[in-house]
Design a protein around this motif. Sequence first.
Motif, PDB file in Angstrom:
ATOM      1  N   PHE A  17       0.729  -1.269   0.061  1.00  0.00           N
ATOM      2  CA  PHE A  17       0.010  -0.029  -0.113  1.00  0.00           C
ATOM      3  C   PHE A  17       1.042   1.128   0.036  1.00  0.00           C
ATOM      4  CE2 PHE A  17      -3.853  -1.845   2.261  1.00  0.00           C
ATOM      5  CZ  PHE A  17      -4.466  -2.399   1.040  1.00  0.00           C
ATOM      6  N   MET A  18       1.995   1.350   0.781  1.00  0.00           N
ATOM      7  CA  MET A  18       2.522   2.623   1.072  1.00  0.00           C
ATOM      8  C   MET A  18       3.472   2.818  -0.309  1.00  0.00           C
ATOM      9  SD  MET A  18       2.534   4.060   3.879  1.00  0.00           S
ATOM     10  CE  MET A  18       3.741   4.863   3.541  1.00  0.00           C
ATOM     11  N   LYS A  19       4.125   1.785  -0.878  1.00  0.00           N
ATOM     12  CA  LYS A  19       4.720   1.705  -2.207  1.00  0.00           C
ATOM     13  C   LYS A  19       3.768   2.441  -3.236  1.00  0.00           C
ATOM     14  CE  LYS A  19       8.656  -1.220  -0.884  1.00  0.00           C
ATOM     15  NZ  LYS A  19       9.390  -2.515  -1.255  1.00  0.00           N
ATOM     16  N   PHE A  20       2.526   1.809  -3.396  1.00  0.00           N
ATOM     17  CA  PHE A  20       1.691   2.036  -4.376  1.00  0.00           C
ATOM     18  C   PHE A  20       1.347   3.545  -4.248  1.00  0.00           C
ATOM     19  CE2 PHE A  20      -2.528   3.137  -5.742  1.00  0.00           C
ATOM     20  CZ  PHE A  20      -2.595   2.353  -7.110  1.00  0.00           C
ATOM     21  N   VAL A  21       1.129   4.101  -3.000  1.00  0.00           N
ATOM     22  CA  VAL A  21       0.903   5.405  -2.783  1.00  0.00           C
ATOM     23  C   VAL A  21       1.907   6.317  -3.267  1.00  0.00           C
ATOM     24  CG1 VAL A  21       0.263   7.272  -0.932  1.00  0.00           C
ATOM     25  CG2 VAL A  21      -0.958   5.191  -1.055  1.00  0.00           C
ATOM     26  N   LEU A  22       3.096   5.993  -2.979  1.00  0.00           N
ATOM     27  CA  LEU A  22       4.281   7.046  -3.248  1.00  0.00           C
ATOM     28  C   LEU A  22       4.393   6.768  -4.703  1.00  0.00           C
ATOM     29  CD1 LEU A  22       6.677   5.977  -0.383  1.00  0.00           C
ATOM     30  CD2 LEU A  22       5.483   7.843  -0.456  1.00  0.00           C
ATOM     31  N   LYS A  23       4.335   5.656  -5.253  1.00  0.00           N
ATOM     32  CA  LYS A  23       4.369   5.895  -6.886  1.00  0.00           C
ATOM     33  C   LYS A  23       3.659   6.379  -7.499  1.00  0.00           C
ATOM     34  CE  LYS A  23       6.148   3.275 -10.608  1.00  0.00           C
ATOM     35  NZ  LYS A  23       6.474   4.402 -11.331  1.00  0.00           N
ATOM     36  N   TYR A  24       2.103   6.357  -7.040  1.00  0.00           N
ATOM     37  CA  TYR A  24       1.318   7.397  -7.559  1.00  0.00           C
ATOM     38  C   TYR A  24       1.507   8.665  -7.470  1.00  0.00           C
ATOM     39  CZ  TYR A  24      -3.601   8.960  -8.600  1.00  0.00           C
ATOM     40  OH  TYR A  24      -4.408   9.757  -9.227  1.00  0.00           O
ATOM     41  N   VAL A  25       1.989   9.076  -6.376  1.00  0.00           N
ATOM     42  CA  VAL A  25       2.319  10.604  -6.178  1.00  0.00           C
ATOM     43  C   VAL A  25       3.241  10.698  -6.926  1.00  0.00           C
ATOM     44  CG1 VAL A  25       3.203  12.265  -4.435  1.00  0.00           C
ATOM     45  CG2 VAL A  25       1.339  10.640  -3.694  1.00  0.00           C
ATOM     46  N   LEU A  26       4.498  10.124  -7.107  1.00  0.00           N
ATOM     47  CA  LEU A  26       5.458  10.314  -7.981  1.00  0.00           C
ATOM     48  C   LEU A  26       5.152  10.759  -9.228  1.00  0.00           C
ATOM     49  CD1 LEU A  26       8.322   8.253  -6.333  1.00  0.00           C
ATOM     50  CD2 LEU A  26       8.518  10.566  -6.722  1.00  0.00           C
ATOM     51  N   ASP A  27       4.321   9.792  -9.895  1.00  0.00           N
ATOM     52  CA  ASP A  27       3.820   9.702 -11.413  1.00  0.00           C
ATOM     53  C   ASP A  27       2.623  11.021 -11.420  1.00  0.00           C
ATOM     54  OD1 ASP A  27       5.136   7.456 -11.873  1.00  0.00           O
ATOM     55  OD2 ASP A  27       3.682   6.040 -11.793  1.00  0.00           O
ATOM     56  N   ASN A  28       1.907  11.354 -10.595  1.00  0.00           N
ATOM     57  CA  ASN A  28       0.753  12.115 -10.888  1.00  0.00           C
ATOM     58  C   ASN A  28       1.149  13.598 -10.128  1.00  0.00           C
ATOM     59  OD1 ASN A  28      -1.160  10.305 -12.396  1.00  0.00           O
ATOM     60  ND2 ASN A  28      -0.735   9.332 -10.640  1.00  0.00           N
ATOM     61  N   ASN A  29       1.823  13.623  -9.265  1.00  0.00           N
ATOM     62  CA  ASN A  29       2.100  15.120  -8.752  1.00  0.00           C
ATOM     63  C   ASN A  29       3.746  15.439  -8.732  1.00  0.00           C
ATOM     64  OD1 ASN A  29      -0.300  13.340  -7.192  1.00  0.00           O
ATOM     65  ND2 ASN A  29      -0.687  15.277  -7.148  1.00  0.00           N
ATOM     66  N   ARG A  30       4.305  15.291  -9.646  1.00  0.00           N
ATOM     67  CA  ARG A  30       5.711  15.535  -9.747  1.00  0.00           C
ATOM     68  C   ARG A  30       5.993  17.098  -9.673  1.00  0.00           C
ATOM     69  NH1 ARG A  30       9.512  11.690 -10.322  1.00  0.00           N
ATOM     70  NH2 ARG A  30      11.437  12.697 -10.886  1.00  0.00           N
ATOM     71  N   GLU A  31       5.082  17.987  -9.908  1.00  0.00           N
ATOM     72  CA  GLU A  31       5.319  19.353  -9.738  1.00  0.00           C
ATOM     73  C   GLU A  31       5.134  19.645  -8.345  1.00  0.00           C
ATOM     74  OE1 GLU A  31       3.072  22.133 -12.142  1.00  0.00           O
ATOM     75  OE2 GLU A  31       3.516  20.943 -13.985  1.00  0.00           O
ATOM     76  N   ASP A  32       4.238  19.101  -7.644  1.00  0.00           N
ATOM     77  CA  ASP A  32       4.345  19.428  -6.195  1.00  0.00           C
ATOM     78  C   ASP A  32       5.433  18.996  -5.552  1.00  0.00           C
ATOM     79  OD1 ASP A  32       1.537  20.453  -6.350  1.00  0.00           O
ATOM     80  OD2 ASP A  32       0.718  18.762  -6.323  1.00  0.00           O
ATOM     81  N   LEU A  33       5.777  17.832  -5.847  1.00  0.00           N
ATOM     82  CA  LEU A  33       7.105  17.202  -5.110  1.00  0.00           C
ATOM     83  C   LEU A  33       8.414  17.919  -5.525  1.00  0.00           C
ATOM     84  CD1 LEU A  33       6.448  13.036  -5.912  1.00  0.00           C
ATOM     85  CD2 LEU A  33       6.415  14.534  -3.569  1.00  0.00           C
ATOM     86  N   GLU A  34       8.466  18.298  -6.737  1.00  0.00           N
ATOM     87  CA  GLU A  34       9.492  19.239  -6.983  1.00  0.00           C
ATOM     88  C   GLU A  34       9.516  20.518  -6.093  1.00  0.00           C
ATOM     89  OE1 GLU A  34       9.204  19.739 -11.326  1.00  0.00           O
ATOM     90  OE2 GLU A  34      10.133  17.693 -11.498  1.00  0.00           O
TER      91      GLU A  34
END
Length: 107
Positions: A17-34
């Motif tokens: 679950f944790m890895k799925f959520v992190l991967k989803y955020v990396l794939d779909n919210n890249r600008e926010d993470l940057e």
Amino acid sequence: EVAFMDLAGNMDLAEDFMKFVLKYVLDNNREDLEFLEKRLLDEEKTKPQAERSEMSLIEKLNFVIDNNFKRVSYTEAIDILKNSKPNKKKKFKYIIEEWGADLQSEH
């Protein structure tokens, strides 16, 4: 709740679950993470070099995704916490003094 799952299976599920959520955020919210990564880098610059993180925020998230979680017993966790700097310097609100202590969010 998961039917017919033992503790190891439950831990595997939680890790997935944790890895799925992190991967989803990396794939779909890249600008926010940057944006958050830049803020973290600016905060890191105010710390002494020895206290700065070696990895960027995005590198840390990828590290979590790419590696298996370390699993320790309660006894091992208590030993780790008892010997940690925050515990020895009384920085925890709930100091770990002996086996049987409740683990808190700060731990």
